[in-house]
Design an enzyme around this catalytic site. Sequence first.
Site, PDB file in Angstrom:
ATOM      1  N   ASP A  19      -0.567  -5.690   0.238  1.00 32.08           N
ATOM      2  CA  ASP A  19      -1.472  -5.920  -0.434  1.00 32.08           C
ATOM      3  C   ASP A  19      -1.371  -7.232  -1.224  1.00 32.08           C
ATOM      4  OD1 ASP A  19      -3.081  -3.583   0.440  1.00 32.08           O
ATOM      5  OD2 ASP A  19      -2.117  -2.490  -1.189  1.00 32.08           O
ATOM      6  N   CYS A  26       0.906  -1.101  -0.030  1.00 35.75           N
ATOM      7  CA  CYS A  26       0.128  -0.081  -0.030  1.00 35.75           C
ATOM      8  C   CYS A  26       0.927   1.234  -0.097  1.00 35.75           C
ATOM      9  CB  CYS A  26      -0.892  -0.040   1.234  1.00 35.75           C
ATOM     10  SG  CYS A  26      -1.808   1.510   1.458  1.00 35.75           S
ATOM     11  N   SER A  28       8.428 -16.896 -19.451  1.00 36.30           N
ATOM     12  CA  SER A  28       7.682 -17.031 -18.221  1.00 36.30           C
ATOM     13  C   SER A  28       8.648 -16.632 -16.934  1.00 36.30           C
ATOM     14  CB  SER A  28       7.159 -18.309 -17.840  1.00 36.30           C
ATOM     15  OG  SER A  28       8.058 -19.357 -18.057  1.00 36.30           O
TER      16      SER A  28
END
Length: 154
Positions: free
Chosen positions: A59, A52, A76
């Site tokens: 978060d 945050c 990936s």
Amino acid sequence: MSVTDVSGLSQLGTKVDTPESPEKAVLEKVPNGNAGTDYVVRFTAPEFTSLCPMTGQPDFAHIVIDYIPGDFLVESKSLKLFLQSFRNHGAFHEDCSVYIAKRLVELLQPKWLRIGAYWYPRGGIPIDVFWQTGAAPEGVWLPDQGVAPYRGRG
């Protein structure tokens, strides 16, 4: 079946530290061996973490990225490291979600891309962020992202 040329990649097959920030993370691409065929590639990150920007508290989100590749696929490992780079990055949910999608679009120039970012509650409110490049090509099977709306313990 073709073998993809990975000679230009800098991270695959080597030990790489998590990048300091999303801006410093290196996203890499490989040639699409099925260019000209419309199909969906899905990446799911069920334990995505950022900070945050106001409180510095963590978060958490479940992120689903679907795309129809053009000439390139995202490598990936580079995507994993890119997503991990958000762990110490302070940004609002919406900013993280859209930034991820736009970086991938910039790199890959896919035929279509969407992101669903299902953020766990902060202050009692879950925030879900959805973004896509436009309408998907016709005739392509786009499965539901499969993430149920947040219900808490109810």
